[in-house]
Design a protein around this motif. Structure first.
Motif, PDB file in Angstrom:
ATOM      1  N   VAL A 302      65.105  45.248  21.883  1.00 31.13           N
ATOM      2  CA  VAL A 302      65.875  46.252  21.150  1.00 31.13           C
ATOM      3  C   VAL A 302      64.987  46.967  20.139  1.00 31.13           C
ATOM      4  O   VAL A 302      65.171  48.169  19.882  1.00 31.13           O
ATOM      5  N   ASP A 303      64.003  46.262  19.566  1.00 33.01           N
ATOM      6  CA  ASP A 303      63.064  46.914  18.650  1.00 33.01           C
ATOM      7  C   ASP A 303      62.227  47.955  19.380  1.00 33.01           C
ATOM      8  O   ASP A 303      61.985  49.054  18.860  1.00 33.01           O
ATOM      9  N   ILE A 304      61.774  47.607  20.576  1.00 34.76           N
ATOM     10  CA  ILE A 304      60.962  48.544  21.361  1.00 34.76           C
ATOM     11  C   ILE A 304      61.771  49.792  21.698  1.00 34.76           C
ATOM     12  O   ILE A 304      61.263  50.918  21.637  1.00 34.76           O
ATOM     13  N   TRP A 305      63.047  49.605  22.049  1.00 33.55           N
ATOM     14  CA  TRP A 305      63.887  50.755  22.380  1.00 33.55           C
ATOM     15  C   TRP A 305      64.070  51.676  21.173  1.00 33.55           C
ATOM     16  O   TRP A 305      63.912  52.896  21.272  1.00 33.55           O
ATOM     17  N   LEU A 306      64.401  51.110  20.032  1.00 33.85           N
ATOM     18  CA  LEU A 306      64.637  51.931  18.846  1.00 33.85           C
ATOM     19  C   LEU A 306      63.352  52.591  18.359  1.00 33.85           C
ATOM     20  O   LEU A 306      63.366  53.756  17.924  1.00 33.85           O
ATOM     21  N   LEU A 307      62.234  51.881  18.435  1.00 28.17           N
ATOM     22  CA  LEU A 307      60.958  52.485  18.040  1.00 28.17           C
ATOM     23  C   LEU A 307      60.586  53.629  18.976  1.00 28.17           C
ATOM     24  O   LEU A 307      60.040  54.649  18.537  1.00 28.17           O
ATOM     25  N   ILE A 411      59.873  51.718  33.098  1.00 27.70           N
ATOM     26  CA  ILE A 411      59.164  50.487  32.740  1.00 27.70           C
ATOM     27  C   ILE A 411      60.075  49.538  31.968  1.00 27.70           C
ATOM     28  O   ILE A 411      60.096  48.326  32.218  1.00 27.70           O
ATOM     29  N   TYR A 412      60.845  50.080  31.040  1.00 27.63           N
ATOM     30  CA  TYR A 412      61.681  49.260  30.155  1.00 27.63           C
ATOM     31  C   TYR A 412      62.743  48.502  30.944  1.00 27.63           C
ATOM     32  O   TYR A 412      62.835  47.271  30.871  1.00 27.63           O
ATOM     33  N   TRP A 413      63.550  49.233  31.706  1.00 30.04           N
ATOM     34  CA  TRP A 413      64.639  48.579  32.432  1.00 30.04           C
ATOM     35  C   TRP A 413      64.128  47.821  33.651  1.00 30.04           C
ATOM     36  O   TRP A 413      64.745  46.828  34.060  1.00 30.04           O
ATOM     37  N   GLY A 414      63.010  48.256  34.215  1.00 31.83           N
ATOM     38  CA  GLY A 414      62.439  47.516  35.333  1.00 31.83           C
ATOM     39  C   GLY A 414      61.946  46.142  34.931  1.00 31.83           C
ATOM     40  O   GLY A 414      62.054  45.175  35.694  1.00 31.83           O
ATOM     41  N   SER A 415      61.407  46.030  33.713  1.00 30.42           N
ATOM     42  CA  SER A 415      60.926  44.729  33.240  1.00 30.42           C
ATOM     43  C   SER A 415      62.064  43.763  32.955  1.00 30.42           C
ATOM     44  O   SER A 415      61.840  42.553  32.850  1.00 30.42           O
ATOM     45  N   LEU A 416      63.286  44.269  32.821  1.00 34.02           N
ATOM     46  CA  LEU A 416      64.434  43.414  32.520  1.00 34.02           C
ATOM     47  C   LEU A 416      65.172  42.940  33.766  1.00 34.02           C
ATOM     48  O   LEU A 416      66.136  42.173  33.655  1.00 34.02           O
TER      49      LEU A 416
END
Length: 426
Positions: A302-307, A411-416
């Motif tokens: 969540v920090d990565i998303w907001l940043l 990249i973000y959602w693929g890693s999840l």
């Protein structure tokens, strides 16, 4: 029938002398039983969990459960056992002289232990139907062996266990919390856990406020100095709250900031103020989210998303600044900004063919001599269409923002997709 908790004889003698346990004279309640094979005594553990409550901020697991320990004591014999186990309840007077295993709850704040009090129920389980009559007793007594009929002790506990959460994937994380139970009565040379006959069961709801309850299992480790049993509770976070209160609002602010790239270039203040307001709201949201979670030395998802959202809005503001730095715009021809004198103009025609904006050059840029002249020449140089195409620059900024957003989300959602709770509730 004798000792069945009801009077069957007129003189009521059938409910006399109903003590279940026969203690030998050399019995020691502080010494654990020793099997005939001179091996370690196995203790079966059954955990029935009623309720669970998890606090992410303090990393605590509150559990209400029934704990049952079962073991054999070959030093004892039992009288008049019934097939119904609850009729074989041992009185508190006899329980006081009985050896019982003592367990410690290791990962608690005050390291609690199992207790034997009025809330604990001790019974004898009738597994072997064979018995020997006691001819020396004037009453009809059936004597059963202690090495084939186990003793069981059950008590309800409400314990708070400490957990160690890994919040890297928050709010799509899967946590494992443990209930660690250790035998304190003797070392594993004498007492071990019976893994085959031990079990754990959860009777409460599977969907909690913040988590969903996954698999629960019990594992025994008899290789340590004191045998340890671990009840592992799988907790899958329910990310609906985070989606509604973090991801959707931040995405909305990001869209609002991106839309400012479609505003008319002449209204610089409106474009920048809209993006700055979105940036301030997003920074406030970031602070609130961080305050509601444990402080960690690593970044959470969540920090990565907001940043990322903050950085992207910052880039949009930079695009607006570059546009305004190179070209000064007024809404209509002949309306220069205060303090400026129009020395030359270049009109930009809109799709309808009308004048959309007028580019003016400030007299403060000088006449080309000295520092002021060089600055004015530099601005005029950048303003030439073959050196700085305004419409191309704005279009490129729109496409660049979309590409950055698309690559990051891929990249973000693929890693999840693997190792997280993202697809658990889908």
């Amino acid at each position: 029938m004798r000792c069945d908790l009801k009077f069957d004889c007129d003189d009521k003698t059938d409910e006399r002398y109903c003590d279940i346990i026969n203690f030998p004279e050399d019995y020691r309640s502080k010494l654990p039983p020793r099997p005939a094979s001179d091996s370690s005594l196995p203790i079966a553990l059954d955990v029935t969990m009623d309720t669970l409550n998890i606090d992410t901020t303090t990393m605590l697991l509150s559990v209400s459960y029934n704990l049952r320990m079962t073991w054999f004591d070959n030093r004892l014999t039992f009288n008049n056992l019934k097939n119904l186990t609850r009729l074989n309840t041992v009185s508190l007077d006899q329980v006081a002289g009985l050896w019982r295993p003592r367990l410690g709850f290791i990962n608690t704040d005050d390291i609690q232990n199992t207790a034997v009090d009025a809330d604990a129920v001790t019974t004898v389980v009738k597994l072997d139907q064979t018995f020997a009559p006691d001819l020396s007793n004037p009453y009809e007594v059936e004597v059963y062996r202690g090495d084939t009929n186990p003793i069981s002790s059950t008590r309800k506990y409400s314990t708070v266990y400490t957990c160690n959460f890994d919040l890297v994937l928050y709010p799509f994380d899967i946590q494992f919390c443990y209930m660690k139970l250790q035998i304190l009565s003797a070392s594993s040379e004498y007492l071990i856990f019976n893994s085959r006959d031990s079990s754990v069961e959860y009777l409460g709801p599977t969907l909690l406020v913040e988590y969903g309850v996954g698999r629960i299992d019990l594992r025994a480790d008899n290789a340590t100095q004191f045998a340890v049993a671990r009840v592992r509770v799988e907790l899958i976070r329910r990310y609906g709250y985070a989606m509604l209160n973090i991801y959707i609002p931040s995405l909305t602010l990001l869209v609002i900031s991106y839309v400012t790239l479609f505003f008319r270039p002449s209204i610089f203040e409106v474009r920048v103020m809209t993006a700055l307001t979105s940036l301030l709201v997003l920074a406030t949201l970031f602070t609130q989210v961080s305050a509601s979670l444990p402080k960690t030395s690593y970044f959470k998802m969540v920090d990565i998303w907001l940043l990322f959202c903050i950085v992207l809005i910052f880039l949009i503001i930079l695009f607006h600044t570059v546009i305004d730095l190179h070209v000064d715009y007024v809404a209509l021809p002949g309306q220069a900004k205060p303090g400026h004198v129009a020395t030359w103009a270049q009109t930009l025609t809109g799709s309808a063919g009308g004048v959309r904006a007028l580019k003016v050059h400030s007299a403060e840029d000088g006449d080309g001599s000295g520092d002021e002249g060089r600055a004015g020449f530099f601005r005029r140089f950048l303003a030439k269409k073959d050196k700085f195409d305004l419409e191309f620059y704005i279009a490129a900024s729109k496409i660049t923002m979309l590409l950055i957003f698309a690559v990051f989300n891929l990249i973000y959602w693929g890693s999840l997709l693997r190792g997280s709770g993202l697809v658990y509730y889908l």
